[in-house]
Design a protein around this motif. Structure first.
Motif, mmCIF file in Angstrom:
data_model
loop_
_atom_site.group_PDB
_atom_site.id
_atom_site.type_symbol
_atom_site.label_atom_id
_atom_site.label_comp_id
_atom_site.label_asym_id
_atom_site.label_seq_id
_atom_site.Cartn_x
_atom_site.Cartn_y
_atom_site.Cartn_z
ATOM 1 N N LEU A 115 21.541 -82.068 6.997
ATOM 2 C CA LEU A 115 22.901 -81.726 6.577
ATOM 3 C C LEU A 115 23.852 -82.871 6.919
ATOM 4 C CD1 LEU A 115 25.201 -79.812 5.676
ATOM 5 C CD2 LEU A 115 25.141 -78.831 7.970
ATOM 6 N N LEU A 116 23.697 -83.429 8.100
ATOM 7 C CA LEU A 116 24.563 -84.534 8.527
ATOM 8 C C LEU A 116 24.297 -85.805 7.727
ATOM 9 C CD1 LEU A 116 24.448 -83.920 12.382
ATOM 10 C CD2 LEU A 116 26.165 -83.169 10.743
ATOM 11 N N ASP A 117 23.031 -86.062 7.392
ATOM 12 C CA ASP A 117 22.715 -87.216 6.535
ATOM 13 C C ASP A 117 23.529 -87.151 5.241
ATOM 14 O OD1 ASP A 117 20.756 -87.914 8.386
ATOM 15 O OD2 ASP A 117 19.122 -87.028 7.217
ATOM 16 N N GLN A 118 23.589 -85.957 4.661
ATOM 17 C CA GLN A 118 24.314 -85.769 3.406
ATOM 18 C C GLN A 118 25.819 -85.960 3.609
ATOM 19 O OE1 GLN A 118 22.805 -81.856 2.669
ATOM 20 N NE2 GLN A 118 20.997 -82.581 1.588
ATOM 21 N N LEU A 119 26.336 -85.466 4.718
ATOM 22 C CA LEU A 119 27.767 -85.633 5.005
ATOM 23 C C LEU A 119 28.131 -87.107 5.148
ATOM 24 C CD1 LEU A 119 28.465 -82.732 7.539
ATOM 25 C CD2 LEU A 119 29.357 -82.934 5.215
ATOM 26 N N PHE A 120 27.224 -87.904 5.686
ATOM 27 C CA PHE A 120 27.488 -89.332 5.865
ATOM 28 C C PHE A 120 27.296 -90.125 4.568
ATOM 29 C CE2 PHE A 120 26.195 -88.375 10.427
ATOM 30 C CZ PHE A 120 27.507 -88.346 10.880
ATOM 31 N N GLY A 121 26.887 -89.450 3.503
ATOM 32 C CA GLY A 121 26.805 -90.102 2.203
ATOM 33 C C GLY A 121 25.519 -90.849 1.929
ATOM 34 N N ALA A 122 24.469 -90.579 2.705
ATOM 35 C CA ALA A 122 23.198 -91.266 2.484
ATOM 36 C C ALA A 122 22.515 -90.753 1.224
ATOM 37 C CB ALA A 122 22.277 -91.065 3.687
ATOM 38 N N ASN A 123 21.773 -91.623 0.583
ATOM 39 C CA ASN A 123 20.928 -91.247 -0.548
ATOM 40 C C ASN A 123 19.552 -90.908 0.004
ATOM 41 O OD1 ASN A 123 20.115 -90.836 -3.189
ATOM 42 N ND2 ASN A 123 19.534 -92.973 -3.484
ATOM 43 N N ILE A 124 19.108 -89.681 -0.199
ATOM 44 C CA ILE A 124 17.892 -89.193 0.453
ATOM 45 C C ILE A 124 16.728 -89.150 -0.530
ATOM 46 C CG2 ILE A 124 16.834 -87.229 1.643
ATOM 47 C CD1 ILE A 124 19.689 -86.548 2.655
ATOM 48 N N HIS A 125 15.621 -89.765 -0.107
ATOM 49 C CA HIS A 125 14.376 -89.743 -0.877
ATOM 50 C C HIS A 125 13.391 -88.875 -0.098
ATOM 51 C CE1 HIS A 125 15.652 -93.428 -3.182
ATOM 52 N NE2 HIS A 125 16.358 -93.580 -2.074
ATOM 53 N N ARG A 126 13.151 -87.669 -0.557
ATOM 54 C CA ARG A 126 12.211 -86.777 0.126
ATOM 55 C C ARG A 126 10.807 -87.043 -0.417
ATOM 56 N NH1 ARG A 126 15.043 -80.887 1.112
ATOM 57 N NH2 ARG A 126 17.172 -81.626 1.386
ATOM 58 N N VAL A 127 9.876 -87.317 0.482
ATOM 59 C CA VAL A 127 8.503 -87.604 0.072
ATOM 60 C C VAL A 127 7.562 -86.639 0.770
ATOM 61 C CG1 VAL A 127 9.013 -90.030 -0.360
ATOM 62 C CG2 VAL A 127 8.152 -89.349 1.881
ATOM 63 N N ASN A 128 6.417 -86.421 0.168
ATOM 64 C CA ASN A 128 5.441 -85.496 0.730
ATOM 65 C C ASN A 128 4.730 -86.110 1.925
ATOM 66 O OD1 ASN A 128 5.966 -83.512 -1.239
ATOM 67 N ND2 ASN A 128 4.520 -84.474 -2.661
ATOM 68 N N GLU A 129 4.226 -85.243 2.787
ATOM 69 C CA GLU A 129 3.473 -85.707 3.946
ATOM 70 C C GLU A 129 2.296 -86.561 3.483
ATOM 71 O OE1 GLU A 129 1.452 -83.923 8.016
ATOM 72 O OE2 GLU A 129 1.528 -82.699 6.210
#
Length: 330
Positions: A115-129
């Motif tokens: 949630l905080l990553d998003q608030l700081f404006g980061a672009n998130i790449h979610r990858v599988n284990e």
């Protein structure tokens, strides 16, 4: 001029962080327990990565980068602090975050650090284990270069020789505080993950000719694998501080007995440690790092590996923001 004055660096950290006595938990365990409050470093709620990021962002700026790329688990404390540091200094931020099998899931993907990553404006790449996140990060760097961006890749946990300089400096802080408060510590405990904090402390103590034993309670991997990781980074860190070739035999102490089923997966001992610190001291630990570190310390007391009356220092490396992703655990 000191090494710290020569290296590129930015200002992020509230330091020195205090060392506090924990009277009620000390009585409960039969020791004299102190805590180094590196959860109070300031950036994005604090944590150990802030010290490392001062040097890593300094290096990124010196190379002319406009983007930071780093990697970790979905609930990475390092990613949170990197995203905040990027926001503070005007970098774009790309986070490569890997899912972790076996973790509680009710709040894992939307609360806590992410949630905080998003608030700081980061672009998130979610990858599988199982995806090679470092390889993904360098591919992303190449793609960004085609768009005119220069990216700087920060390794897992900020754990490089440059990043570990934050904990060489922290070792100096501990020695100064120990001297000014007239406290001689018998052992130091911390949760050890990507190795930079433990390697930096060991390099700092060795540079100061201090033989304080540093016990790394593993949050992932077995004792031998973690020891090899810390030892390799310690050698790089010693080289950077001008002590290349210095012997490290017997310096690296790691214990994988408290990992449980794996990284990010809590155990009953971790839940007990978190509850004890909260209810006896008003100190918040987390299920991924500090909870496992404290679980190890508590077991060392109960099993006699720490003798009654010893002066023990625990490094609080932060991470309480992750508690909100593990709400169902409590």
């Amino acid at each position: 001029m000191s090494l710290f004055d020569q290296l590129p660096r930015v200002s992020l950290c509230h330091q020195p962080t205090p060392i506090e006595y924990m009277p009620r938990l000390s009585k409960h365990l039969g020791i004299n327990l102190y805590i180094k409050r590196d959860d109070c470093t300031g950036l994005a709620g604090g944590g150990n990565k802030t010290r490392k990021l001062e040097f890593l962002l300094g290096e990124a700026r010196s190379q002319g980068a406009d983007t930071l790329i780093t990697l970790g688990g979905i609930q990475s404390n390092h990613a949170r602090q990197t995203a905040a540091a990027a926001a503070k200094y005007g970098f774009n931020c790309e986070l490569v975050l890997e899912d972790v099998e076996g973790t509680v899931k009710q709040d894992y993907y939307a609360n806590g650090n992410i949630l905080l990553d998003q608030l700081f404006g980061a672009n998130i790449h979610r990858v599988n284990e199982g995806v090679d996140c470092l390889d993904y990060a360098y591919q992303l760097k190449t793609e960004l270069a085609k768009k005119g961006h220069k990216a700087f890749v920060i390794p897992l946990g900020g754990s490089s020789a440059i990043g570990s300089m934050g904990y060489v400096q922290c070792a100096n802080e501990i020695l100064d505080e120990s001297q000014s408060n007239k406290i001689s510590f018998d052992k130091l405990f911390l949760a050890t993950g990507s190795a930079g904090t433990q390697a930096g402390l060991l390099a700092g103590f060795k540079a100061a000719d201090c033989k304080l034993p540093v016990y790394g309670m593993c949050v992932s991997q077995d004792s031998q694998t973690k020891s090899e990781l810390v030892t390799a980074l310690l050698a790089e860190s010693l080289k950077l501080v001008g002590l290349e070739g210095t012997g490290t035999q017997g310096d690296v102490i790691t214990d994988g007995a408290y990992v449980g089923e794996g990284y990010g997966i809590h155990t009953p001992a971790v839940v007990e440690a978190i509850n004890l610190c909260a209810q006896l001291e008003g100190i918040l630990l987390d299920p991924v790092y500090t909870g496992k570190g404290m679980a190890g310390l508590i077991d060392y007391c109960r099993s006699g590996k720490i003798t009654p009356g010893e002066n023990i220092l625990f490094i609080h490396t932060g991470g309480s923001q992750g508690l909100f992703a593990y709400r169902e655990t409590f």
